[in-house]
Design an enzyme around this catalytic site. Sequence first.
Site, PDB file in Angstrom:
ATOM      1  N   THR A 103      -2.262   5.010  -4.960  1.00  0.00           N
ATOM      2  CA  THR A 103      -0.984   4.457  -4.125  1.00  0.00           C
ATOM      3  C   THR A 103      -0.055   5.434  -4.245  1.00  0.00           C
ATOM      4  OG1 THR A 103       0.375   2.746  -3.717  1.00  0.00           O
ATOM      5  CG2 THR A 103       0.057   3.228  -5.981  1.00  0.00           C
TER       6      THR A 103
ATOM      7  N   ASN B  72       3.016   4.084  -3.577  1.00  0.00           N
ATOM      8  CA  ASN B  72       3.913   3.133  -3.764  1.00  0.00           C
ATOM      9  C   ASN B  72       4.624   2.999  -5.132  1.00  0.00           C
ATOM     10  OD1 ASN B  72       5.335   0.589  -3.922  1.00  0.00           O
ATOM     11  ND2 ASN B  72       4.576  -0.011  -2.029  1.00  0.00           N
ATOM     12  N   ALA B  73       5.572   3.384  -5.535  1.00  0.00           N
ATOM     13  CA  ALA B  73       6.210   3.544  -6.781  1.00  0.00           C
ATOM     14  C   ALA B  73       6.330   2.172  -7.321  1.00  0.00           C
ATOM     15  CB  ALA B  73       7.430   4.106  -6.872  1.00  0.00           C
ATOM     16  N   HIS B  74       6.683   1.117  -6.399  1.00  0.00           N
ATOM     17  CA  HIS B  74       6.994  -0.201  -6.919  1.00  0.00           C
ATOM     18  C   HIS B  74       5.785  -0.805  -7.372  1.00  0.00           C
ATOM     19  CE1 HIS B  74       8.660  -3.993  -6.700  1.00  0.00           C
ATOM     20  NE2 HIS B  74       7.776  -4.517  -6.015  1.00  0.00           N
TER      21      HIS B  74
ATOM     22  N   ASP C 121      -6.039  -2.869  -0.719  1.00  0.00           N
ATOM     23  CA  ASP C 121      -5.743  -2.953   0.804  1.00  0.00           C
ATOM     24  C   ASP C 121      -5.507  -4.312   0.922  1.00  0.00           C
ATOM     25  OD1 ASP C 121      -5.984  -1.023   2.866  1.00  0.00           O
ATOM     26  OD2 ASP C 121      -6.980  -2.504   3.769  1.00  0.00           O
TER      27      ASP C 121
ATOM     28  N   PHE D  12       8.749  -8.476   2.785  1.00  0.00           N
ATOM     29  CA  PHE D  12       8.347  -7.290   3.864  1.00  0.00           C
ATOM     30  C   PHE D  12       7.309  -7.807   4.689  1.00  0.00           C
ATOM     31  CE2 PHE D  12       3.987  -5.516   2.613  1.00  0.00           C
ATOM     32  CZ  PHE D  12       4.100  -6.238   1.389  1.00  0.00           C
ATOM     33  N   GLY D  13       6.990  -7.040   5.863  1.00  0.00           N
ATOM     34  CA  GLY D  13       5.617  -7.321   6.670  1.00  0.00           C
ATOM     35  C   GLY D  13       5.995  -8.700   7.258  1.00  0.00           C
TER      36      GLY D  13
ATOM     37  N   LYS E  66       7.427 -15.021  -5.547  1.00  0.00           N
ATOM     38  CA  LYS E  66       6.447 -14.586  -4.492  1.00  0.00           C
ATOM     39  C   LYS E  66       5.390 -13.865  -5.594  1.00  0.00           C
ATOM     40  CE  LYS E  66       4.914 -11.157  -1.028  1.00  0.00           C
ATOM     41  NZ  LYS E  66       5.285 -10.208  -0.152  1.00  0.00           N
TER      42      LYS E  66
HETATM   43  P1  IMP Z   1      -1.317  -2.754   2.403  1.00  0.00           P
HETATM   44  O1  IMP Z   1      -2.746  -2.679   2.415  1.00  0.00           O
HETATM   45  O2  IMP Z   1      -0.838  -3.242   0.981  1.00  0.00           O
HETATM   46  O3  IMP Z   1      -0.283  -1.543   2.832  1.00  0.00           O
HETATM   47  O4  IMP Z   1      -0.876  -3.905   3.514  1.00  0.00           O
HETATM   48  C1  IMP Z   1      -1.114  -3.784   4.879  1.00  0.00           C
HETATM   49  C2  IMP Z   1      -0.164  -4.574   5.787  1.00  0.00           C
HETATM   50  O5  IMP Z   1      -0.539  -6.133   5.702  1.00  0.00           O
HETATM   51  C3  IMP Z   1       1.296  -4.439   5.672  1.00  0.00           C
HETATM   52  O6  IMP Z   1       1.823  -3.312   6.340  1.00  0.00           O
HETATM   53  C4  IMP Z   1       1.805  -5.851   6.128  1.00  0.00           C
HETATM   54  O7  IMP Z   1       2.189  -5.629   7.362  1.00  0.00           O
HETATM   55  C5  IMP Z   1       0.606  -6.637   5.846  1.00  0.00           C
HETATM   56  N1  IMP Z   1       1.074  -7.345   4.269  1.00  0.00           N
HETATM   57  C6  IMP Z   1       0.404  -6.764   3.122  1.00  0.00           C
HETATM   58  N2  IMP Z   1       0.766  -7.712   2.177  1.00  0.00           N
HETATM   59  C7  IMP Z   1       1.734  -8.335   2.696  1.00  0.00           C
HETATM   60  C8  IMP Z   1       2.787  -9.241   2.025  1.00  0.00           C
HETATM   61  O8  IMP Z   1       2.787  -9.462   0.745  1.00  0.00           O
HETATM   62  N3  IMP Z   1       3.677  -9.706   2.753  1.00  0.00           N
HETATM   63  C9  IMP Z   1       3.803  -9.332   4.151  1.00  0.00           C
HETATM   64  N4  IMP Z   1       2.959  -8.816   4.839  1.00  0.00           N
HETATM   65  C10 IMP Z   1       1.968  -8.098   3.983  1.00  0.00           C
END
Ligand code: IMP
Length: 195
Positions: free
Chosen positions: A7, A9-11, A68, A147-148, A170
């Site tokens: 990753t 992503n530092a967090h 992922d 987020f998201g 969360k």
């Molecule tokens: P990633 O694989 O962690 O990058 O997640 C892919 C996508 O899924 C993100 O860009 C968000 O749109 C959605 N997503 C993943 N985890 C979360 C979460 O905890 N909250 C809200 N959306 C999430």
Amino acid sequence: MQLCFATNNAHKLEEIKALLGDSFTLKTLKEIGCEEELPETTDTIEGNSRQKAEYVWEHFGIDCFADDSGLEITALNGAPGVHSAYYSGSRDFQQNIARVLTELKSHTDRSARFKTVITLVLNGEVHQFEGIAEGHLLEAQRGVQGFGYDPIFVPEGHERTFAEMSIDEKGKLSHRARAFAKLVAFLQTYSGINS
Ligand code: IMP
């Protein structure tokens, strides 16, 4: 023991470092000299997670894990799933939420789940760990944290959305936390056996 977390992503990195303790030295992609974008071209969350971890193992020869995640909506047959990040065609969270809410308008079943799959490649062997957060989707957004899709997702057994919860709250319920807990338990057993 040295392990790469695939990753930038530092967090996420700090979070997992705190959970893993001293038996593991976690390296970022940058620290192992991986500057390129990792491939994510499969059509499943499991597949993309595995593809990223195997890429690091094959190109850098270092034990590695990758995560992922995505949102799976029952009424949309599991969409957006692996396409969660770019569902509207852009990475914009607001546009992605807007598309989901529009597509759900004609459906009464609002159930959905967040899913994380972590793939660990250890000594060339593949191990996968899944974390699920079940819940349902609101018709309008509530809250500003996270987020998201957080502002429309209410986890099972709760009244507030993920976006109305503190990071800690969360963190106890999330799909990612559940998958990471399984990874950490596995690695702790592994390092105990091999120390
Ligand atoms: P990633 O694989 O962690 O990058 O997640 C892919 C996508 O899924 C993100 O860009 C968000 O749109 C959605 N997503 C993943 N985890 C979360 C979460 O905890 N909250 C809200 N959306 C999430």
